[in-house]
Design a protein around this motif. Structure first.
Motif, mmCIF file in Angstrom:
data_model
loop_
_atom_site.group_PDB
_atom_site.id
_atom_site.type_symbol
_atom_site.label_atom_id
_atom_site.label_comp_id
_atom_site.label_asym_id
_atom_site.label_seq_id
_atom_site.Cartn_x
_atom_site.Cartn_y
_atom_site.Cartn_z
ATOM 1 N N CYS A 192 -5.824 0.181 7.039
ATOM 2 C CA CYS A 192 -5.659 0.667 5.673
ATOM 3 C C CYS A 192 -6.816 1.625 5.311
ATOM 4 O O CYS A 192 -7.984 1.231 5.337
ATOM 5 C CB CYS A 192 -5.624 -0.504 4.685
ATOM 6 S SG CYS A 192 -5.332 0.030 2.976
ATOM 7 N N GLY A 193 -6.472 2.857 4.993
ATOM 8 C CA GLY A 193 -7.474 3.873 4.671
ATOM 9 C C GLY A 193 -8.279 3.522 3.432
ATOM 10 O O GLY A 193 -9.474 3.808 3.354
ATOM 11 N N ALA B 283 -4.152 0.611 -1.245
ATOM 12 C CA ALA B 283 -4.695 -0.688 -0.824
ATOM 13 C C ALA B 283 -4.094 -1.891 -1.567
ATOM 14 O O ALA B 283 -4.757 -2.908 -1.734
ATOM 15 C CB ALA B 283 -6.216 -0.713 -0.874
ATOM 16 N N CYS C 9 0.852 -1.194 0.000
ATOM 17 C CA CYS C 9 0.000 0.000 0.000
ATOM 18 C C CYS C 9 0.888 1.244 0.000
ATOM 19 O O CYS C 9 2.004 1.222 0.513
ATOM 20 C CB CYS C 9 -0.903 0.001 1.231
ATOM 21 S SG CYS C 9 -2.065 1.395 1.262
ATOM 22 N N ASP D 198 0.458 3.720 1.741
ATOM 23 C CA ASP D 198 0.448 4.252 3.114
ATOM 24 C C ASP D 198 1.878 4.515 3.607
ATOM 25 O O ASP D 198 2.765 3.661 3.464
ATOM 26 C CB ASP D 198 -0.234 3.210 4.020
ATOM 27 C CG ASP D 198 -0.527 3.757 5.407
ATOM 28 O OD1 ASP D 198 -1.714 3.852 5.760
ATOM 29 O OD2 ASP D 198 0.430 4.081 6.137
ATOM 30 N N HIS E 7 -2.103 -4.053 5.007
ATOM 31 C CA HIS E 7 -1.811 -3.622 6.383
ATOM 32 C C HIS E 7 -3.109 -3.263 7.099
ATOM 33 O O HIS E 7 -4.052 -2.766 6.467
ATOM 34 C CB HIS E 7 -0.840 -2.426 6.380
ATOM 35 C CG HIS E 7 -1.442 -1.168 5.835
ATOM 36 N ND1 HIS E 7 -1.870 -0.137 6.633
ATOM 37 C CD2 HIS E 7 -1.721 -0.780 4.560
ATOM 38 C CE1 HIS E 7 -2.360 0.838 5.870
ATOM 39 N NE2 HIS E 7 -2.286 0.468 4.608
HETATM 40 CO CO CO Z 1 -3.370 1.177 3.034
#
Ligand code: CO
Length: 208
Positions: A100-101, A66, A41, A43, A97
């Motif tokens: 995860c947004g 994602a 991801c 992130d 993870h």
């Molecule tokens: Co994420």
């Protein structure tokens, strides 16, 4: 953040590397021979090499929101093709993870604009596993489980490609599904039975 700091850090990093090995950058300039392809991801907390304790030259990396493997995304498909067919990596890892947004956004009913078509692929994962996910009453647990199932489905998406099918047949390439737990720093192997999935998938998606 003062960006001057970044260049200071870089100087220190060069010194550190050269103090361990005076030929470090000379060797780095000769080429790469990574054994792993890491699909993670975007992130900022999921730092691929750092969390695995690996360094430059050891991992080919692709990151997107994602950790998705979408068959019409020219970017991820080019990375997979190049890493598997040309760099001949032995392992392809999809690493999701917790927290995860992207996965969280896909669990909510909201119009996210340009992100809608991207997040729809995660909603599809939800739909495939709707019965299991809807049976989980704790929202946090459901969210964690969707992170894991999304990793699994992205591994399945990799297995659907001719690139991966051929490399498995010719030289035993392996696909792995992992989750990075941001709360503990632990890397969790979901132990996805790649060969079993491959057999199931090949029934319909046989390409090689
Ligand atoms: Co994420």
């Amino acid at each position: 953040m003062n960006l001057d700091k970044v260049f200071e850090n870089n100087k220190q990093w060069i010194e550190e590397k050269l103090s361990n090995d005076p030929n470090y950058f000379e060797n780095l300039g000769k080429g790469q021979n990574p054994e792993l392809l890491f699909i993670g991801c975007s992130d900022s907390r999921v730092t691929s090499e750092e969390l695995m304790g690996l360094g430059p030259g050891e991992v080919f990396v692709h990151r997107n929101i994602a950790n998705m493997v979408i068959s019409i995304d020219l970017n991820v498909m080019s990375v997979v093709n190049y890493a598997v067919e040309y760099l001949k990596v032995n392992h392809v890892i999809v690493c999701g993870h917790y927290e995860c947004g992207g996965v969280k956004a896909a669990m909510q009913s909201a119009d996210m604009g340009i992100l809608n078509p991207w997040l729809r692929n995660i909603r599809d994962v939800y739909r495939i596993h709707k019965n299991e996910l809807n049976s989980i009453t704790d929202e946090g647990e459901k969210y964690d489980r969707l992170v894991e199932l999304n990793v699994k489905e992205q591994c399945v998406n990799l297995i659907k490609t001719a690139t991966v099918q051929k490399a498995f047949r010719d030289r035993g390439l392996k696909v792995h599904g992992w989750v990075f737990d941001v709360h503990t720093g632990k890397l969790i192997d979901l132990k996805i039975d790649f060969v079993k999935y491959l057999k199931d998938i090949m029934e319909i998606y046989h390409l090689d």
